[in-house]
Structures are given as C-alpha cells and as structure tokens.
Scaffold this active site. Structure first.
Site, PDB file in Angstrom:
ATOM      1  N   SER A   7       6.846  72.538  73.359  1.00 32.93           N
ATOM      2  CA  SER A   7       7.307  71.365  73.993  1.00 32.93           C
ATOM      3  C   SER A   7       7.239  70.009  73.249  1.00 32.93           C
ATOM      4  O   SER A   7       5.956  69.893  73.091  1.00 32.93           O
ATOM      5  CB  SER A   7       6.995  71.322  75.382  1.00 32.93           C
ATOM      6  N   ASN A  61       4.384  63.613  72.142  1.00 31.28           N
ATOM      7  CA  ASN A  61       3.340  64.696  71.631  1.00 31.28           C
ATOM      8  C   ASN A  61       4.121  65.761  71.585  1.00 31.28           C
ATOM      9  O   ASN A  61       5.039  66.235  72.443  1.00 31.28           O
ATOM     10  CB  ASN A  61       2.444  64.678  72.804  1.00 31.28           C
ATOM     11  N   HIS A  92       3.415  70.128  72.194  1.00 29.20           N
ATOM     12  CA  HIS A  92       2.555  70.992  72.754  1.00 29.20           C
ATOM     13  C   HIS A  92       2.963  72.371  72.569  1.00 29.20           C
ATOM     14  O   HIS A  92       3.981  72.846  72.820  1.00 29.20           O
ATOM     15  CB  HIS A  92       2.365  70.518  74.347  1.00 29.20           C
ATOM     16  N   ASP A 134      -0.741  66.022  78.955  1.00 27.42           N
ATOM     17  CA  ASP A 134       0.413  67.058  78.405  1.00 27.42           C
ATOM     18  C   ASP A 134       1.494  67.039  80.010  1.00 27.42           C
ATOM     19  O   ASP A 134       2.070  68.129  80.195  1.00 27.42           O
ATOM     20  CB  ASP A 134      -0.070  68.446  78.399  1.00 27.42           C
TER      21      ASP A 134
HETATM   22  C1  GRF Z   1       0.131  72.575  66.658  1.00 27.77           C
HETATM   23  O1  GRF Z   1       0.247  73.816  67.123  1.00 27.77           O
HETATM   24  C2  GRF Z   1       0.247  71.505  67.712  1.00 27.77           C
HETATM   25  O2  GRF Z   1       1.108  71.871  68.551  1.00 27.77           O
HETATM   26  C3  GRF Z   1      -1.277  71.870  68.284  1.00 27.77           C
HETATM   27  O3  GRF Z   1      -2.112  71.969  67.190  1.00 27.77           O
HETATM   28  C4  GRF Z   1      -1.278  72.337  66.167  1.00 27.77           C
HETATM   29  C5  GRF Z   1      -1.546  71.311  65.187  1.00 27.77           C
HETATM   30  O4  GRF Z   1      -0.943  71.757  63.792  1.00 27.77           O
HETATM   31  N1  GRF Z   1      -1.478  70.704  69.216  1.00 27.77           N
HETATM   32  P1  GRF Z   1      -0.733  70.878  62.743  1.00 27.77           P
HETATM   33  O5  GRF Z   1      -1.812  70.000  62.510  1.00 27.77           O
HETATM   34  O6  GRF Z   1       0.555  70.004  63.016  1.00 27.77           O
HETATM   35  O7  GRF Z   1      -0.517  72.025  61.340  1.00 27.77           O
END
Ligand code: GRF
Length: 198
Positions: free
Chosen positions: A138, A109, A111, A147
């Site tokens: 991360s 994942n 984050h 997370d």
């Molecule tokens: C990213 O910042 C991801 O880390 C977070 O949600 C956002 C998703 O953006 N959890 P995308 O859909 O990849 O444009």
C-alpha cells in the site's frame, strides 16, 4: 516547474531506485532532489550517488531517543534543497506528529501489507500466520497515526501454500516497485497546473 522530491531510506533503497528511475522519464514533473538516510550504512546512499542525487545522513543514534531533536536535524538537512514532497521508502524510523504536521499532504509512505491490515513490522509473516490468501502493498499519505493515513494506492499478490516470509516479501517487493512510481505520478499530475487551451 518540477516538484522537488526527498526520498527517505534506511536500507537497500530498491524502492528509492524505482522512484528515481520513474522520475527520469520525460515530463514526469518531479525530480529526486535529495536521498536522506538515518544511517550511513544504508546501501541506497551509494545507489543514489551513482545517479548523481545529493545525499544526506541524519543518524538517529546520537539523539538517544530525543525524537524532536532528531527531527529538527531532519528539517535542517531538508532546508537547503527546497523540497516539495517527501517519499518514505523503507525509512525505519517513526516520525512524530510535530514533524508530520509540517509536511501534511506532502509526505507519503510505502508499506508492505494490504493496509489497514498489518501496520508495523513483520507484515509478511503475519499474513502467512493468519492464513491469508492474498497479501500486497500500500502507498498512503502520512498522518500522525502509524501506517494509518489515507490510501493512495494498493496492489495485491497471491499468498502461495509454501510461502515463507522471504518468498512472499520478494513477490510483494516486485509490486512495490510498480506501485510507488505509479502513485507518485498520479500525485504529481494532480498537483501540476494544466495549461489552458482557452
Ligand atoms: C520495503 O518492503 C518497504 O515496503 C519496507 O521496507 C522495504 C524496503 O526495501 N518498509 P528497500 O530499501 O526499498 O529496498
């Protein structure tokens, strides 16, 4: 044999696109085999289709909080695609230990914080409110703790004095798009048996 990667999204899918683009490089060792969203509104589905990647939607709403039934449907959607690895990329549903245990060591994942700081939502505002001078993103292995799995990679960015959650998020997102493919590449390289010279 290329690893077959499923990418789970909920929104615009910009991280998904960064992973797909990287996998197009010769000898990457992995292919995007499925993009799965929990809503047909996820903008990333259209983007995936333009790359010719199979897509699936498992809408969580009809399950009315029955996470086990939702996850059984996720597994059904994955089954025909012979998936080796799941990349969560802005997937905004919490997965249960039951699902995660079936993908242990094969799910990661991204984050938008410097974990272990700021698990969960509103990471950028929380970093600003805390007066942090650095923020970042991360990539971690997914375990039953939200997370909380082992870190696979991390990138820092400065927090500037006049930052809002939006300006900081945009700066972090640029780094997300670099970091996630880099971590995936390292993961694939580690799993791929090297040919022996002797
Ligand atoms: C990213 O910042 C991801 O880390 C977070 O949600 C956002 C998703 O953006 N959890 P995308 O859909 O990849 O444009």
């Amino acid at each position: 044999m290329d690893l077959r990667v499923a990418i789970f999204i909920s929104g615009g899918g910009s991280n998904m696109v960064s992973l797909v683009t990287a996998m197009q490089e010769p000898d990457f060792g992995a292919v995007p085999a499925l993009v799965l969203a929990n809503s047909s509104d996820a903008g990333g589905l259209q983007k995936a289709a333009t790359y010719g990647i199979p897509t699936a939607v498992v809408d969580h709403r009809p399950f009315k909080g029955d996470r086990a039934a939702f996850e059984a449907s996720l597994q059904d959607a994955l089954a025909p695609h012979d998936i080796d690895l799941i990349c969560l990329a802005g997937f905004m549903r919490v997965l249960t230990a039951g699902f995660i245990s079936q993908w242990e060591g094969r799910m990661m994942n991204i984050h938008p914080s410097l974990l272990p700081k700021y698990k969960g939502l509103h990471t950028h505002q929380r970093a600003i409110d805390a007066g942090d001078k650095v923020a970042g993103c991360s990539v971690h292995a997914v375990t039953a703790e939200l997370d909380g799995g082992p870190l696979l990679g991390q990138t820092q960015v400065p927090v500037l004095p006049d930052d809002t959650a939006e300006t900081l998020a945009a700066r972090v997102l640029v780094e997300e798009h670099r970091l996630y493919p880099e971590v995936l590449r390292a993961f694939v390289t580690d799993l791929t048996p090297r040919s022996s010279n002797g």
